[in-house]
Design a protein around this motif. Structure first.
Motif, PDB file in Angstrom:
ATOM      1  N   ILE A   7      15.889 -45.665 -45.501  1.00  8.47           N
ATOM      2  CA  ILE A   7      16.750 -44.866 -44.622  1.00  8.47           C
ATOM      3  C   ILE A   7      16.767 -43.407 -45.074  1.00  8.47           C
ATOM      4  O   ILE A   7      16.594 -42.483 -44.275  1.00  8.47           O
ATOM      5  CB  ILE A   7      18.194 -45.429 -44.608  1.00  8.47           C
ATOM      6  CG1 ILE A   7      18.204 -46.828 -43.993  1.00  8.47           C
ATOM      7  CG2 ILE A   7      19.139 -44.498 -43.851  1.00  8.47           C
ATOM      8  CD1 ILE A   7      19.498 -47.601 -44.216  1.00  8.47           C
ATOM      9  N   ASP A  29      27.636 -42.318 -44.004  1.00  2.67           N
ATOM     10  CA  ASP A  29      28.962 -42.921 -44.193  1.00  2.67           C
ATOM     11  C   ASP A  29      29.043 -44.167 -43.304  1.00  2.67           C
ATOM     12  O   ASP A  29      28.051 -44.601 -42.735  1.00  2.67           O
ATOM     13  CB  ASP A  29      30.059 -41.893 -43.854  1.00  2.67           C
ATOM     14  CG  ASP A  29      31.239 -42.041 -44.810  1.00  2.67           C
ATOM     15  OD1 ASP A  29      31.771 -43.158 -44.904  1.00  2.67           O
ATOM     16  OD2 ASP A  29      31.612 -41.031 -45.461  1.00  2.67           O
ATOM     17  N   ASP A  30      30.240 -44.745 -43.212  1.00  6.56           N
ATOM     18  CA  ASP A  30      30.377 -45.963 -42.403  1.00  6.56           C
ATOM     19  C   ASP A  30      30.285 -45.672 -40.914  1.00  6.56           C
ATOM     20  O   ASP A  30      29.889 -46.536 -40.141  1.00  6.56           O
ATOM     21  CB  ASP A  30      31.695 -46.669 -42.736  1.00  6.56           C
ATOM     22  CG  ASP A  30      31.676 -47.191 -44.158  1.00  6.56           C
ATOM     23  OD1 ASP A  30      30.710 -47.896 -44.503  1.00  6.56           O
ATOM     24  OD2 ASP A  30      32.583 -46.856 -44.940  1.00  6.56           O
ATOM     25  N   LEU A  88      20.026 -45.323 -34.175  1.00  5.94           N
ATOM     26  CA  LEU A  88      18.781 -46.083 -34.127  1.00  5.94           C
ATOM     27  C   LEU A  88      18.957 -47.376 -34.897  1.00  5.94           C
ATOM     28  O   LEU A  88      19.121 -47.360 -36.121  1.00  5.94           O
ATOM     29  CB  LEU A  88      17.665 -45.255 -34.792  1.00  5.94           C
ATOM     30  CG  LEU A  88      16.375 -46.008 -35.109  1.00  5.94           C
ATOM     31  CD1 LEU A  88      15.651 -46.392 -33.827  1.00  5.94           C
ATOM     32  CD2 LEU A  88      15.473 -45.156 -36.000  1.00  5.94           C
ATOM     33  N   LEU A 118      19.925 -37.367 -34.787  1.00  6.80           N
ATOM     34  CA  LEU A 118      20.042 -38.751 -35.273  1.00  6.80           C
ATOM     35  C   LEU A 118      21.286 -38.824 -36.154  1.00  6.80           C
ATOM     36  O   LEU A 118      21.372 -38.119 -37.171  1.00  6.80           O
ATOM     37  CB  LEU A 118      18.785 -39.118 -36.068  1.00  6.80           C
ATOM     38  CG  LEU A 118      18.754 -40.509 -36.695  1.00  6.80           C
ATOM     39  CD1 LEU A 118      18.892 -41.613 -35.646  1.00  6.80           C
ATOM     40  CD2 LEU A 118      17.450 -40.710 -37.482  1.00  6.80           C
ATOM     41  N   GLY A 121      22.580 -45.528 -37.758  1.00  5.54           N
ATOM     42  CA  GLY A 121      21.769 -46.629 -37.269  1.00  5.54           C
ATOM     43  C   GLY A 121      21.915 -47.846 -38.134  1.00  5.54           C
ATOM     44  O   GLY A 121      22.904 -48.004 -38.854  1.00  5.54           O
TER      45      GLY A 121
HETATM   46  P1  ADP Z   1      26.889 -50.133 -43.358  1.00  6.36           P
HETATM   47  O1  ADP Z   1      26.576 -51.147 -44.415  1.00  6.36           O
HETATM   48  O2  ADP Z   1      28.164 -49.375 -43.580  1.00  6.36           O
HETATM   49  O3  ADP Z   1      26.777 -50.657 -41.962  1.00  6.36           O
HETATM   50  P2  ADP Z   1      24.202 -49.217 -43.730  1.00  6.36           P
HETATM   51  O4  ADP Z   1      23.979 -49.539 -45.155  1.00  6.36           O
HETATM   52  O5  ADP Z   1      23.645 -50.151 -42.699  1.00  6.36           O
HETATM   53  O6  ADP Z   1      25.764 -48.996 -43.493  1.00  6.36           O
HETATM   54  O7  ADP Z   1      23.665 -47.764 -43.436  1.00  6.36           O
HETATM   55  C1  ADP Z   1      23.969 -46.672 -44.274  1.00  6.36           C
HETATM   56  C2  ADP Z   1      23.933 -45.384 -43.474  1.00  6.36           C
HETATM   57  O8  ADP Z   1      22.617 -45.179 -42.999  1.00  6.36           O
HETATM   58  C3  ADP Z   1      24.868 -45.399 -42.268  1.00  6.36           C
HETATM   59  O9  ADP Z   1      25.379 -44.083 -42.111  1.00  6.36           O
HETATM   60  C4  ADP Z   1      23.940 -45.747 -41.125  1.00  6.36           C
HETATM   61  O10 ADP Z   1      24.405 -45.230 -39.917  1.00  6.36           O
HETATM   62  C5  ADP Z   1      22.633 -45.093 -41.577  1.00  6.36           C
HETATM   63  N1  ADP Z   1      21.415 -45.805 -41.073  1.00  6.36           N
HETATM   64  C6  ADP Z   1      21.025 -47.075 -41.331  1.00  6.36           C
HETATM   65  N2  ADP Z   1      19.850 -47.355 -40.725  1.00  6.36           N
HETATM   66  C7  ADP Z   1      19.482 -46.231 -40.086  1.00  6.36           C
HETATM   67  C8  ADP Z   1      18.366 -45.879 -39.256  1.00  6.36           C
HETATM   68  N3  ADP Z   1      17.379 -46.723 -38.969  1.00  6.36           N
HETATM   69  N4  ADP Z   1      18.346 -44.622 -38.769  1.00  6.36           N
HETATM   70  C9  ADP Z   1      19.331 -43.760 -39.022  1.00  6.36           C
HETATM   71  N5  ADP Z   1      20.389 -44.008 -39.789  1.00  6.36           N
HETATM   72  C10 ADP Z   1      20.470 -45.237 -40.312  1.00  6.36           C
END
Ligand code: ADP
Ligand code: MG
Length: 322
Positions: A7, A29-30, A88, A118, A121
């Motif tokens: 990511i 962030d969340d 995404l 972006l 995601g």
């Molecule tokens: P959570 O566990 O809180 O749902 P994630 O670990 O899935 O968060 O994601 C960490 C961060 O990275 C979040 O801000 C999320 O929106 C972002 N993120 C995850 N996957 C993608 C992606 N494919 N493209 C853009 N941002 C992403």
């Protein structure tokens, strides 16, 4: 490579993921936080693209990135909205650095063209599929919906139709793709450029609008149903590109334009008083018919006689595209 490394390297580092207007907090962030100007509404749309359904298996990752975002932002154009951000959700069989790099570049390329950021995601392992959610802003009460077409309005489209449907045999490798005309069609399939400028210019003018994704006839049917009117399309006015005519020939080109999907051009109903103003502003406005009392979509031949439409558009869980 772990999920977080992936990511941060490919997505958080992309130029379209950097701070921008309307985004108070982006990736990391969340939740992301969006800032909306007073008296504007948030326009939201989600699209899922599945390998083997919406694009061929093993697509060029750069083109896939462009296409996925272009298709999604087209819904903002159809509402007359200005893009702000997108998320995404990416499901991938494996993390291949070259693939991810090219995909992120394609996404970034379309994001720059559309001025969209972006903002977050999700990343998971599984068969290739993409879900993009786009967020846009529009002055309160000014969004272009499918409801509102008035008897007497013109029916218009934002340019030539059928190119992407005409590109399908080339995309699927069923037809050689070397000629200049083939390149034009392939570009229209892989890089649909959302008609944002047109959509925004139609605010306060068009009475109903949508973007054509499932075919002109099928999508005009949605305007007719939502507005409680009938739409008449003059077959001879449906704009066809020289490239499509060269590749497909006339009867098939028309069928691509009427029933093929993936155009991502706007279709809208417009009181005639606004036509000249829009055309003088060099916006791609082509009149193809009119709004009448009644229901459904009818098609007229050159002599003005009703003709049977070839077949309507594509529907998942419905009859197959023929
Ligand atoms: P959570 O566990 O809180 O749902 P994630 O670990 O899935 O968060 O994601 C960490 C961060 O990275 C979040 O801000 C999320 O929106 C972002 N993120 C995850 N996957 C993608 C992606 N494919 N493209 C853009 N941002 C992403
Ligand atoms: Mg969380």
């Amino acid at each position: 490579m772990g999920e977080f490394e992936l990511i941060s390297h490919y997505f958080a580092a992309a130029s379209c993921a950097q701070a921008g207007e309307g985004v108070a907090l982006g990736i990391g962030d969340d939740c992301a936080l969006l800032e909306l100007p007073v008296a504007e509404q948030l326009a939201i749309s989600t699209d899922t693209l599945v390998a083997g359904v919406h694009f061929p298996h093993s697509p060029d990752p750069f083109l896939l990135g462009q296409r996925a975002l272009g298709v999604s932002v087209s819904d903002l154009a159809a509402m007359g909205a200005t893009p702000v951000g997108f998320t995404l959700a990416l499901t991938l069989p494996s993390a291949e650095p070259d693939w991810l790099q090219a995909f992120a570049r394609g996404l970034d390329d379309m994001a720059q063209r559309c001025a969209i950021r972006l903002i977050g995601g999700d990343t998971t392992r599984g068969p290739l599929s993409l879900t993009l959610t786009v967020f846009g802003r529009v002055p309160a009460g000014m969004a272009l919906t499918r409801k509102g077409a008035q008897v007497g309005d013109l029916l218009c489209v934002g340019g030539e139709l059928g190119d992407a449907a005409g590109a399908l045999p080339l995309v699927l490798g069923q037809q050689p793709a070397e000629s200049a005309a083939a390149e034009v069609l392939l570009a229209r399939y892989w890089s649909p450029v959302p008609q944002l400028e047109l959509g925004q210019a139609l605010r306060g003018k068009a009475t109903a609008a949508l973007d054509i994704s499932d075919g002109l006839l099928a999508d005009c049917g949605h305007i007719a149903a939502a507005s409680g009117v009938g739409l008449v399309i003059e077959q001879a006015q449906v704009p066809l590109s020289a490239a499509l005519l060269a590749i497909a020939g006339e009867p098939l080109a028309l069928q691509c334009a009427l029933s093929g999907g993936d155009d991502y051009r706007l279709a809208f109903t417009l009181p005639a008083q606004y036509l000249a103003e829009l055309q003088q502003a060099s916006l791609p406005v082509r009149v193809i018919g009119r709004v009448v009392a009644g229901q459904g979509v009818s098609l007229l031949d050159v002599q003005g006689r009703p003709v049977q439409p070839p077949c309507s558009g594509y529907q998942h869980f419905g009859s197959a595209r023929d």
